[in-house]
Design an enzyme around this catalytic site. Structure first.
Site, short mmCIF file in Angstrom:
data_model
loop_
_atom_site.label_atom_id
_atom_site.label_comp_id
_atom_site.label_asym_id
_atom_site.label_seq_id
_atom_site.Cartn_x
_atom_site.Cartn_y
_atom_site.Cartn_z
N THR A 13 43.51 32.99 40.16
CA THR A 13 44.33 33.59 40.88
C THR A 13 45.70 33.26 40.86
OG1 THR A 13 42.67 33.84 42.92
CG2 THR A 13 45.24 33.60 43.58
N ARG A 49 33.15 41.71 49.85
CA ARG A 49 33.86 40.09 50.27
C ARG A 49 35.41 39.92 49.84
NH1 ARG A 49 36.82 35.83 47.36
NH2 ARG A 49 36.24 33.82 48.12
N GLY A 107 38.52 37.05 50.21
CA GLY A 107 38.80 35.58 49.98
C GLY A 107 39.77 35.32 50.92
N ASP A 108 40.25 34.07 50.69
CA ASP A 108 41.56 33.37 51.72
C ASP A 108 43.19 34.03 51.23
OD1 ASP A 108 41.26 32.23 49.05
OD2 ASP A 108 42.93 30.75 49.57
N THR A 161 45.11 28.52 45.78
CA THR A 161 44.00 28.94 44.95
C THR A 161 42.80 27.94 44.86
OG1 THR A 161 43.36 29.19 42.46
CG2 THR A 161 44.96 27.66 42.97
N GLY A 162 41.72 28.69 45.01
CA GLY A 162 40.50 27.48 44.98
C GLY A 162 38.91 28.45 45.75
N GLY A 183 37.70 30.30 48.01
CA GLY A 183 38.34 30.72 49.24
C GLY A 183 37.54 30.65 50.61
N1 ASP Z 1 40.85 31.90 46.19
C1 ASP Z 1 40.59 32.93 45.53
C2 ASP Z 1 39.19 33.58 46.25
O1 ASP Z 1 38.52 32.96 47.02
C3 ASP Z 1 39.84 32.61 44.40
C4 ASP Z 1 40.99 32.08 43.43
O2 ASP Z 1 41.80 31.22 43.64
O3 ASP Z 1 40.81 32.01 42.13
O4 ASP Z 1 39.10 34.75 46.34
#
Ligand code: ASP
Length: 316
Positions: free
Chosen positions: A183, A211, A213-214, A234-235, A237
């Site tokens: 991300t 789905r 994410g965050d 980022t992480g 989510g």
């Molecule tokens: N946070 C993002 C998600 O869960 C993924 C990412 O940070 O790469 O959609």
């Protein structure tokens, strides 16, 4: 005149062992190019919000990042993108979720903020709004990327979901040491002390059921408030959603008087770790103090400010 720009291109198991010299060069150049595009906006007296859009658009156009052109594939073999932008000067937000065929999701998020009368648009409705606004739409082929495709092919016949790198099995919650998140995000403080934050992503490979994410959720993956900070995450989510990470950091600063760095450490290195949530974030406050904070092995990241400070780094 003082301003600061901070960016990320994803966190995860980013170590010298998994990167070769060519990859290091590509990521360094990709991050520097994005920093330059946002820096030019700020140097010319532009707003933090515009710097964030310019920076993230550059990252979205670069297929090595999981956003825009490099977005990962869903269970159905599509590219569905999420993005959000927030203006810390007035708490305005625009976000999109599960949108296809939009070249620059962050630009569409800004259109939502400025012209839709709403905060968050999803799916085909968001695409319809994009077309009405005259945004650049791109065919499916624009998003084809062999690496992402191969990642998807490996797991498309399963119900597993993975975070931009092979092996992360969220169904069984077995963390695979190889995974990383791709991300992208940017936060900026402009010369007026206004803050802005933006995040853009393709989400997770093989994601199903629409789905989200965050990243596009205000307060979870993205938040900005001139009184405190601007944050982009980022992480994994699902954990960032449950911990309402970005807003939690702002609250720790506003109600508890913590510094940006103290607040980031509390949330990323303590609260998230206890929950099992891996990842990281970038932050800036209205004095131009900034922080990179992650509990993973590394995070693609960089910053550039009016004092002439500039850096790009990957590893912990
Ligand atoms: N946070 C993002 C998600 O869960 C993924 C990412 O940070 O790469 O959609």
């Amino acid at each position: 005149m003082s301003f600061t720009l901070v960016i990320h291109g994803g966190a995860g198991n980013i170590t010298p062992a998994i990167m070769n010299a060519q990859q290091e060069k590509e990521y360094t150049e990709g991050l520097k190019e994005a920093l330059d595009s946002g820096y030019d906006v700020l140097r010319n007296g532009g707003a933090a919000l515009d710097a964030v859009v310019a920076t993230i658009s550059t990252l979205e156009d670069n297929p090595i990042f999981n956003a825009g052109r490099g977005a990962v594939f869903t269970k159905k073999g599509l590219n569905e993108m999420d993005a959000a932008i927030m203006d810390g000067s007035n708490l305005a937000v625009g976000a999109i979720a599960g949108v296809r065929n939009i070249k620059n999701p962050i630009a569409l998020a800004r259109e939502v903020m400025l012209h839709s009368g709403h905060v968050l648009l999803s799916g085909s409705g968001a695409a319809e709004f994009a077309i009405n606004q005259g945004m650049t739409m791109t065919p499916d082929e624009y998003f084809f990327n062999q690496l992402r495709y191969d990642q998807w092919v490996e797991i498309r016949d399963t119900n597993y979901t993975q975070l931009d790198h092979k092996g992360d099995n969220l169904k069984s919650h077995v963390p695979n040491p190889e995974y990383k998140f791709g991300t992208v995000g940017a936060v900026a403080c402009d010369e007026k002390g206004n803050l802005a934050a933006g995040t853009s992503t393709g989400g997770m490979t093989n994601k199903r059921f629409g789905r989200i994410g965050d990243s596009p959720i205000v307060g979870a993956g993205t938040y900005a408030n001139n009184a405190t900070c601007a944050i982009s995450c980022t992480g994994h989510g699902e954990f960032f959603l449950r911990a309402v990470v970005a807003h939690d950091i702002s609250c720790l600063m506003e109600y508890k008087g913590l510094s940006l760095q103290e607040a980031c450490n509390t949330v990323v290195k303590d609260k998230l770790v206890k929950m099992g949530g891996e990842g990281g974030l970038i932050g800036v406050d209205s004095k131009g103090n900034f922080d990179f904070c992650f509990n993973s092995a590394g995070m693609y990241r960089g910053m550039r400010n009016s004092e002439g400070k500039e850096m790009v780094a990957f590893y912990g």
